[in-house]
Motif scaffolding. Structure first.
Motif, PDB file in Angstrom:
ATOM      1  N   ALA A 133       4.278  -4.750 -11.508  1.00 20.97           N
ATOM      2  CA  ALA A 133       3.181  -5.716 -11.353  1.00 20.97           C
ATOM      3  C   ALA A 133       3.702  -7.149 -11.279  1.00 20.97           C
ATOM      4  N   VAL A 134       4.613  -7.493 -12.168  1.00 19.12           N
ATOM      5  CA  VAL A 134       5.082  -8.882 -12.227  1.00 19.12           C
ATOM      6  C   VAL A 134       6.183  -9.112 -11.214  1.00 19.12           C
ATOM      7  N   GLY A 135       5.983 -10.095 -10.383  1.00 17.23           N
ATOM      8  CA  GLY A 135       7.002 -10.386  -9.378  1.00 17.23           C
ATOM      9  C   GLY A 135       6.639 -11.657  -8.646  1.00 17.23           C
ATOM     10  N   LEU A 136       6.968 -11.692  -7.372  1.00 14.23           N
ATOM     11  CA  LEU A 136       6.664 -12.891  -6.591  1.00 14.23           C
ATOM     12  C   LEU A 136       5.166 -13.118  -6.480  1.00 14.23           C
ATOM     13  N   GLY A 137       4.397 -12.030  -6.663  1.00 13.72           N
ATOM     14  CA  GLY A 137       2.945 -12.182  -6.651  1.00 13.72           C
ATOM     15  C   GLY A 137       2.497 -13.182  -7.707  1.00 13.72           C
ATOM     16  N   ASN A 138       3.119 -13.159  -8.872  1.00 15.04           N
ATOM     17  CA  ASN A 138       2.754 -14.084  -9.955  1.00 15.04           C
ATOM     18  C   ASN A 138       3.339 -15.461  -9.740  1.00 15.04           C
ATOM     19  N   GLY A 181      -3.314   0.224  -4.332  1.00 12.30           N
ATOM     20  CA  GLY A 181      -3.670   0.534  -2.951  1.00 12.30           C
ATOM     21  C   GLY A 181      -2.464   0.778  -2.063  1.00 12.30           C
ATOM     22  N   VAL A 182      -1.317   1.069  -2.660  1.00 12.15           N
ATOM     23  CA  VAL A 182      -0.124   1.342  -1.868  1.00 12.15           C
ATOM     24  C   VAL A 182       0.606   2.614  -2.302  1.00 12.15           C
ATOM     25  N   GLY A 183       0.271   3.108  -3.471  1.00 18.70           N
ATOM     26  CA  GLY A 183       0.968   4.308  -3.955  1.00 18.70           C
ATOM     27  C   GLY A 183       2.018   4.017  -5.021  1.00 18.70           C
TER      28      GLY A 183
HETATM   29  N1  PFF Z   1       2.871  -6.675  -7.739  1.00 21.20           N
HETATM   30  C1  PFF Z   1       4.012  -7.265  -7.119  1.00 21.20           C
HETATM   31  C2  PFF Z   1       4.008  -8.753  -7.362  1.00 21.20           C
HETATM   32  O1  PFF Z   1       3.025  -9.276  -7.876  1.00 21.20           O
HETATM   33  O2  PFF Z   1       4.986  -9.411  -7.022  1.00 21.20           O
HETATM   34  C3  PFF Z   1       4.086  -6.982  -5.651  1.00 21.20           C
HETATM   35  C4  PFF Z   1       3.855  -5.570  -5.308  1.00 21.20           C
HETATM   36  C5  PFF Z   1       4.651  -4.570  -5.851  1.00 21.20           C
HETATM   37  C6  PFF Z   1       2.829  -5.236  -4.475  1.00 21.20           C
HETATM   38  C7  PFF Z   1       4.403  -3.255  -5.601  1.00 21.20           C
HETATM   39  C8  PFF Z   1       2.565  -3.938  -4.178  1.00 21.20           C
HETATM   40  C9  PFF Z   1       3.363  -2.968  -4.759  1.00 21.20           C
HETATM   41  F1  PFF Z   1       3.125  -1.731  -4.507  1.00 21.20           F
END
Ligand code: PFF
Length: 452
Positions: free
Chosen positions: A26-31, A234-236
């Motif tokens: 969950a935590v990554g570039l999205g945050n 939504g991606v698996g």
């Molecule tokens: N959740 C990740 C982020 O916030 O950086 C990005 C991500 C990882 C999106 C895995 C989708 C996924 F399946």
């Protein structure tokens, strides 16, 4: 990792390992990168509020559903639906997810490449400055240089291939377990430093005082897409990680913890970036460049800034790789468990495909900048197709699957660990939200955002 098929599947070895790996997804570039720039592009607090609602009413119930579907079937994201609903077309949910994964990996790996490049730039110290035009030029120079953009991206993909080759418990768990607390601590420090800049309160206001005049259908869809993206839904990815969950793990509690921790990291990133944006005169709507331009300026104001900036970009790179591992795991598991391709070979096949697909995104601000569709370059197009189209559709179909095939009894049994957790009342409520509120919200926001 054992290379024999599903009978001897690898899995996460401890409760903490499960949590760390799921959080790692969950935590990554999205945050750290996407949440701040989308909040900046879409007017601040109003967007944040809608994103919060989407996370609660769509993200959390879907995360519980995806993880428990994965654990119940203990196979890859396509196989899950073949196993739970044999002879039907529900497996298309897994296939749609796979398409999203490939699109996301294309642009995500390009951005992780930028982060790697910034590790290098941090070491040399040239970006430790509050000179806005220098920071803007540095970022512009990187993304418009085809050799640099490609080189860094390919390095990232190579590294991911190596980590995945080591398998689930040794590779993924080992990397993510050590990383999260460190990243968290450093973000607190950076946020504190940013809040001490003169004029920082303007940024806090931007983040917390909603201005609803900026909200329209498109903004709603962006907030929904971000909620999916942030929680890897939504991606698996959550489905395949769920398939590695221990049988006694409390799924709803794990999902709630991951959601809250993920949100906290996003808020910290916002608090690190927006005070600096306003204090130093950056444009909050500078898009994907935002993180790379403002964060060095904050470090320039901190004691030990040079060292801490290096640590920051290294940790961000690790967090991004933790997220990428969960993305790559989807095609690898499908190739391995569906097509019986040996894991190591499946990994390198995937990496090779991603080098090709990823190059399209990495070159979208240089060699391929003329390739546009609907006013978007390839980077933006892949982001749009995944976050605003495929992920919500896959999420919607997952809700329908739970409603029509799994039904309340299946959902409750899986998430109560066959009654051992005594949380049946709570699960009935989650089931109601997941099968009534969540799909309606997704549908309405998609229609309003795409057609409105
Ligand atoms: N959740 C990740 C982020 O916030 O950086 C990005 C991500 C990882 C999106 C895995 C989708 C996924 F399946």
């Amino acid at each position: 990792m054992s290379s024999s098929p599903a009978s001897a599947r690898d899995g996460f070895s401890s409760g903490f390992g499960v949590l760390a790996a799921t959080l790692g997804s969950a935590v990554g570039l999205g945050n750290i990168w996407m949440f701040p720039y989308q909040t900046g592009n879409n007017g601040g607090a109003g967007f944040l509020l809608i994103y919060l609602l989407a996370t609660l009413l769509v993200g959390l119930p879907l995360m519980i559903a995806e993880i428990s579907l994965g654990r119940s079937a203990r196979t890859d994201p396509v196989g899950v639906y073949r196993k739970l609903a044999p002879g039907t077309l529900w497996w298309i949910i897994g296939a749609l997810g796979l398409v999203s994964v490939l699109l996301i990996m294309s642009f995500y790996s390009a951005v992780v490449g930028w982060v790697f490049a910034y590790v290098g730039k941090s070491v040399s110290g040239g970006i430790l400055t509050q000179d806005r035009s220098l920071l803007e030029q540095t970022f512009g120079g990187l993304v418009s240089n085809p050799a640099a953009a490609l080189g860094w991206q390919w390095l990232v993909l190579l590294l991911v291939g190596i980590i995945i080759t080591f398998g689930v418990s040794r590779g993924i768990e080992a990397v993510t377990k050590r990383l999260m607390p460190l990243l968290f601590g450093l973000l607190v420090l950076v946020a504190l430093a940013a809040l001490m800049l003169p004029g920082a309160m303007e940024g806090v206001r931007f983040l917390f005082l909603p201005d609803f005049s900026r909200i329209d259908g498109q903004v709603l869809l962006k907030a929904l897409g971000l909620a999916f993206f942030k929680l890897s839904l939504g991606v698996g990815s959550m489905t395949i990680y769920g398939s590695y969950f221990r049988q006694q793990q409390n799924i709803p509690r794990t999902a709630l913890t991951v959601m809250l921790a993920d949100l906290t990291v996003s808020m910290l990133a916002g608090l690190a970036i927006f005070p600096a944006v306003f204090a130093l005169g950056f444009n909050p709507a500078s898009g994907p460049a935002l993180l790379f331009q403002t964060i060095p300026a904050v470090f320039a104001s901190m004691p030990l800034g040079h060292l801490l900036m290096i640590v920051f970009f290294v940790l961000t790179a690790f967090a991004a790789i933790g997220a990428m591992l969960s993305l790559v795991e989807v095609p690898v598991a499908i190739l391995h468990e569906r097509l019986r391709i040996e894991r190591a070979r499946a990994t390198w096949l995937t990496v090779l495909a991603l080098v090709g697909l990823g190059s399209l995104s990495a070159l979208s601000s240089s060699t391929l900048s003329h390739v546009q569709l609907g006013g978007m370059n390839l980077f933006d197009l892949f982001d749009f197709l995944s976050s605003k189209l495929l992920m919500p559709i896959t999420g919607l179909l997952t809700c329908l699957f739970v409603l029509l095939r799994w039904k309340q009894a299946g959902f409750v049994a899986a998430n109560s660990n066959e009654g051992a957790l005594h949380n049946t009342g709570l699960l009935r409520a989650v089931f109601t939200i997941l099968t009534k509120v969540t799909p309606l919200l997704i549908l309405t926001v998609m229609l309003y955002g795409l057609l409105g």
